[in-house]
Write a protein that holds these residues in place. Structure first.
Motif, PDB file in Angstrom:
ATOM      1  N   GLY A 215     -41.255 -17.594   4.529  1.00  0.00           N
ATOM      2  CA  GLY A 215     -40.830 -18.885   4.006  1.00  0.00           C
ATOM      3  C   GLY A 215     -39.348 -19.142   4.153  1.00  0.00           C
ATOM      4  O   GLY A 215     -38.834 -20.131   3.635  1.00  0.00           O
ATOM      5  N   GLY A 216     -38.661 -18.262   4.876  1.00  0.00           N
ATOM      6  CA  GLY A 216     -37.217 -18.431   5.000  1.00  0.00           C
ATOM      7  C   GLY A 216     -36.762 -19.040   6.307  1.00  0.00           C
ATOM      8  O   GLY A 216     -35.587 -19.002   6.642  1.00  0.00           O
ATOM      9  N   VAL A 217     -37.691 -19.605   7.066  1.00  0.00           N
ATOM     10  CA  VAL A 217     -37.362 -20.157   8.384  1.00  0.00           C
ATOM     11  C   VAL A 217     -36.226 -21.168   8.302  1.00  0.00           C
ATOM     12  O   VAL A 217     -35.317 -21.190   9.131  1.00  0.00           O
ATOM     13  CB  VAL A 217     -38.605 -20.821   9.024  1.00  0.00           C
ATOM     14  N   ASP A 218     -36.279 -22.011   7.279  1.00  0.00           N
ATOM     15  CA  ASP A 218     -35.282 -23.066   7.152  1.00  0.00           C
ATOM     16  C   ASP A 218     -34.088 -22.643   6.303  1.00  0.00           C
ATOM     17  O   ASP A 218     -33.170 -23.433   6.085  1.00  0.00           O
ATOM     18  CB  ASP A 218     -35.919 -24.324   6.542  1.00  0.00           C
ATOM     19  N   ALA A 219     -34.103 -21.423   5.809  1.00  0.00           N
ATOM     20  CA  ALA A 219     -33.018 -20.984   4.939  1.00  0.00           C
ATOM     21  C   ALA A 219     -32.698 -19.504   5.157  1.00  0.00           C
ATOM     22  O   ALA A 219     -32.837 -18.690   4.249  1.00  0.00           O
ATOM     23  CB  ALA A 219     -33.401 -21.228   3.480  1.00  0.00           C
ATOM     24  N   PRO A 220     -32.262 -19.126   6.377  1.00  0.00           N
ATOM     25  CA  PRO A 220     -31.965 -17.717   6.643  1.00  0.00           C
ATOM     26  C   PRO A 220     -30.892 -17.146   5.732  1.00  0.00           C
ATOM     27  O   PRO A 220     -30.913 -15.954   5.422  1.00  0.00           O
ATOM     28  CB  PRO A 220     -31.525 -17.725   8.112  1.00  0.00           C
ATOM     29  N   GLN A 221     -29.963 -17.973   5.289  1.00  0.00           N
ATOM     30  CA  GLN A 221     -28.920 -17.487   4.392  1.00  0.00           C
ATOM     31  C   GLN A 221     -29.513 -17.022   3.076  1.00  0.00           C
ATOM     32  O   GLN A 221     -29.088 -16.010   2.507  1.00  0.00           O
ATOM     33  CB  GLN A 221     -27.879 -18.581   4.140  1.00  0.00           C
ATOM     34  N   GLN A 222     -30.522 -17.740   2.589  1.00  0.00           N
ATOM     35  CA  GLN A 222     -31.181 -17.337   1.348  1.00  0.00           C
ATOM     36  C   GLN A 222     -31.889 -15.998   1.516  1.00  0.00           C
ATOM     37  O   GLN A 222     -31.861 -15.151   0.617  1.00  0.00           O
ATOM     38  CB  GLN A 222     -32.197 -18.396   0.908  1.00  0.00           C
ATOM     39  N   VAL A 223     -32.537 -15.811   2.676  1.00  0.00           N
ATOM     40  CA  VAL A 223     -33.225 -14.549   2.934  1.00  0.00           C
ATOM     41  C   VAL A 223     -32.222 -13.405   3.037  1.00  0.00           C
ATOM     42  O   VAL A 223     -32.438 -12.316   2.507  1.00  0.00           O
ATOM     43  CB  VAL A 223     -34.077 -14.641   4.219  1.00  0.00           C
ATOM     44  N   TYR A 224     -31.107 -13.656   3.703  1.00  0.00           N
ATOM     45  CA  TYR A 224     -30.049 -12.646   3.821  1.00  0.00           C
ATOM     46  C   TYR A 224     -29.531 -12.240   2.438  1.00  0.00           C
ATOM     47  O   TYR A 224     -29.467 -11.054   2.099  1.00  0.00           O
ATOM     48  CB  TYR A 224     -28.911 -13.184   4.677  1.00  0.00           C
ATOM     49  N   GLU A 225     -29.202 -13.235   1.631  1.00  0.00           N
ATOM     50  CA  GLU A 225     -28.666 -12.949   0.302  1.00  0.00           C
ATOM     51  C   GLU A 225     -29.713 -12.298  -0.588  1.00  0.00           C
ATOM     52  O   GLU A 225     -29.408 -11.369  -1.353  1.00  0.00           O
ATOM     53  CB  GLU A 225     -28.146 -14.242  -0.335  1.00  0.00           C
ATOM     54  N   GLY A 226     -30.969 -12.780  -0.482  1.00  0.00           N
ATOM     55  CA  GLY A 226     -32.035 -12.208  -1.293  1.00  0.00           C
ATOM     56  C   GLY A 226     -32.319 -10.765  -0.927  1.00  0.00           C
ATOM     57  O   GLY A 226     -32.490  -9.904  -1.799  1.00  0.00           O
ATOM     58  N   THR A 227     -32.373 -10.477   0.387  1.00  0.00           N
ATOM     59  CA  THR A 227     -32.633  -9.114   0.842  1.00  0.00           C
ATOM     60  C   THR A 227     -31.493  -8.181   0.436  1.00  0.00           C
ATOM     61  O   THR A 227     -31.736  -7.049  -0.023  1.00  0.00           O
ATOM     62  CB  THR A 227     -32.804  -9.078   2.372  1.00  0.00           C
ATOM     63  N   LYS A 228     -30.276  -8.652   0.575  1.00  0.00           N
ATOM     64  CA  LYS A 228     -29.120  -7.819   0.215  1.00  0.00           C
ATOM     65  C   LYS A 228     -29.144  -7.491  -1.275  1.00  0.00           C
ATOM     66  O   LYS A 228     -28.908  -6.343  -1.677  1.00  0.00           O
ATOM     67  CB  LYS A 228     -27.829  -8.539   0.585  1.00  0.00           C
ATOM     68  N   PHE A 229     -29.472  -8.488  -2.105  1.00  0.00           N
ATOM     69  CA  PHE A 229     -29.537  -8.244  -3.539  1.00  0.00           C
ATOM     70  C   PHE A 229     -30.717  -7.338  -3.879  1.00  0.00           C
ATOM     71  O   PHE A 229     -30.613  -6.464  -4.751  1.00  0.00           O
ATOM     72  CB  PHE A 229     -29.656  -9.553  -4.312  1.00  0.00           C
ATOM     73  N   ALA A 230     -31.860  -7.553  -3.195  1.00  0.00           N
ATOM     74  CA  ALA A 230     -33.038  -6.720  -3.449  1.00  0.00           C
ATOM     75  C   ALA A 230     -32.728  -5.247  -3.178  1.00  0.00           C
ATOM     76  O   ALA A 230     -33.116  -4.366  -3.959  1.00  0.00           O
ATOM     77  CB  ALA A 230     -34.204  -7.189  -2.587  1.00  0.00           C
ATOM     78  N   LEU A 231     -32.045  -4.982  -2.097  1.00  0.00           N
ATOM     79  CA  LEU A 231     -31.674  -3.600  -1.777  1.00  0.00           C
ATOM     80  C   LEU A 231     -30.746  -3.026  -2.837  1.00  0.00           C
ATOM     81  O   LEU A 231     -30.884  -1.868  -3.252  1.00  0.00           O
ATOM     82  CB  LEU A 231     -31.017  -3.542  -0.395  1.00  0.00           C
ATOM     83  N   LYS A 232     -29.812  -3.825  -3.295  1.00  0.00           N
ATOM     84  CA  LYS A 232     -28.894  -3.389  -4.346  1.00  0.00           C
ATOM     85  C   LYS A 232     -29.645  -3.114  -5.641  1.00  0.00           C
ATOM     86  O   LYS A 232     -29.330  -2.178  -6.385  1.00  0.00           O
ATOM     87  CB  LYS A 232     -27.827  -4.459  -4.585  1.00  0.00           C
ATOM     88  N   ALA A 233     -30.695  -3.921  -5.901  1.00  0.00           N
ATOM     89  CA  ALA A 233     -31.479  -3.773  -7.130  1.00  0.00           C
ATOM     90  C   ALA A 233     -32.378  -2.543  -7.097  1.00  0.00           C
ATOM     91  O   ALA A 233     -32.831  -2.076  -8.146  1.00  0.00           O
ATOM     92  CB  ALA A 233     -32.320  -5.024  -7.360  1.00  0.00           C
ATOM     93  N   GLY A 234     -32.659  -2.028  -5.901  1.00  0.00           N
ATOM     94  CA  GLY A 234     -33.475  -0.826  -5.803  1.00  0.00           C
ATOM     95  C   GLY A 234     -34.663  -0.903  -4.874  1.00  0.00           C
ATOM     96  O   GLY A 234     -35.363   0.091  -4.672  1.00  0.00           O
ATOM     97  N   TYR A 235     -34.940  -2.064  -4.292  1.00  0.00           N
ATOM     98  CA  TYR A 235     -36.042  -2.164  -3.333  1.00  0.00           C
ATOM     99  C   TYR A 235     -35.729  -1.293  -2.119  1.00  0.00           C
ATOM    100  O   TYR A 235     -34.600  -1.260  -1.628  1.00  0.00           O
ATOM    101  CB  TYR A 235     -36.224  -3.602  -2.854  1.00  0.00           C
ATOM    102  N   ARG A 236     -36.777  -0.627  -1.607  1.00  0.00           N
ATOM    103  CA  ARG A 236     -36.616   0.172  -0.390  1.00  0.00           C
ATOM    104  C   ARG A 236     -37.707  -0.148   0.630  1.00  0.00           C
ATOM    105  O   ARG A 236     -37.886   0.582   1.607  1.00  0.00           O
ATOM    106  CB  ARG A 236     -36.627   1.669  -0.737  1.00  0.00           C
TER     107      ARG A 236
END
Length: 314
Positions: free
Chosen positions: A24-45
């Motif tokens: 669902g991030g096709v139109d918002a790659p920046q959101q996916v980038y920021e979300g993934t970066k935060f997810a990794l920081k939060a502990g997602y692997r």
């Protein structure tokens, strides 16, 4: 670090059961980038993406900037339906590897159980959703595509291979012919699509399920299929009160307690963190949620709406 449960795949690799979805991030790659970066920081692997999502670049950038060792992150991506011919499979993967900035992926899935005509590897850059939906179906046996996937494992480009949106008959056919059995089958799973037969079958065959749309489709209600509002469902609210958890946490742990992975998608930081909570649920409560499927069986993501092609998924 969050307490993320994991299982060992039939390929021998550890698979985190809570992943971060990037559809669902096709139109918002920046959101996916920021979300993934935060997810990794939060502990997602465990990060789930696909070539056709057009989020691989954003995911790769976030992983690179996270500072987390590559071997500590489980990356899933997918082979799109127009790349099913055996001669296209490795090139398709290499494009995904380039996008992700890695020399291997942990899990590579056949995204849909049918093939469409090849329109070039850059078709996403010049094809609208409507044009993609009009692509002609072609006859490429799944086993031919699978043989090419097996070669990717032999070459070290992929650690595990699997499928997505496969039914029991499709799995039976593939298992009867494959040299390497599928490690994972990613399908839509939530209280209104519990797929109990598939859950039990997969356990028997040693195939781990990944459930997409585990929360229904709160961020994209009605966009790709039926409207499913699970976060306000009375039983879910009742169980959230019982366990002193949020409704979304109950929905995710419904899947985790049934033994399969879940890949919720969110760009909200507090939601990303709260989705990472794992707890045990009583079997009677799991059974009660499964019974919701008997009231109505509906899909949040309909292949006709998404792809313009109809086939039996359940």
């Amino acid at each position: 670090m969050a307490n993320i449960p994991s299982v060992k795949l039939n390929s021998g690799y550890s698979f985190p059961l809570i992943g971060y979805g990037t559809f669902g991030g096709v139109d918002a790659p920046q959101q996916v980038y920021e979300g993934t970066k935060f997810a990794l920081k939060a502990g997602y692997r465990h990060i789930d993406t696909a070539f056709v999502y057009r989020t691989e670049d954003a995911v790769g950038k976030a992983i690179k900037e996270s500072g987390i060792p590559r071997e500590d992150i489980f990356i899933t991506t997918k082979l799109t339906e127009s790349f099913h011919r055996p001669e296209h499979v490795q090139t398709a993967l290499e494009l995904s590897l380039k996008n992700l900035g890695t020399d291997y992926v942990d899990l590579y899935l056949i995204h849909w159980p049918f093939a469409t005509e090849f329109r070039g590897f850059d078709f996403l850059d010049k094809t609208t959703r409507e044009e993609r939906q009009k692509a002609h179906r072609i006859d490429v046996p799944i086993i031919d595509t699978w043989r090419a996937m097996e070669k990717l494992v032999e070459k070290g480009l992929v650690r595990s291979i699997g499928v997505s949106n496969f039914t029991i008959p499709l799995l039976e056919d593939l298992l009867s012919k494959a040299t390497i059995p599928p490690a994972v089958n990613q399908v839509e799973l939530h209280p209104y699509l519990a797929q109990s037969d598939l859950v039990e079958y997969s356990k028997e065959k040693g195939i781990v399920l990944t459930g997409y749309a585990p929360l229904g489709n709160p961020g994209m209600i009605g966009k790709f299929g039926a409207k499913i509002e699970l976060l306000s469902q009375p039983l879910i609210l009742k169980l959230a009160e019982k366990y002193k958890k949020e409704p979304g946490q109950v929905l995710l742990n419904f899947g985790l307690n049934r033994g399969y992975a879940v890949i919720p998608k969110s760009t909200n930081k507090s939601r990303i963190e709260s989705n990472l909570v794992y707890f045990k649920m009583d079997q009677e409560d799991i059974d009660a949620i499964i019974d919701l499927d008997k009231e109505q069986t509906i899909r949040a993501f309909d292949p006709v709406t998404i792809l313009g092609h109809e086939f039996k998924l359940f």
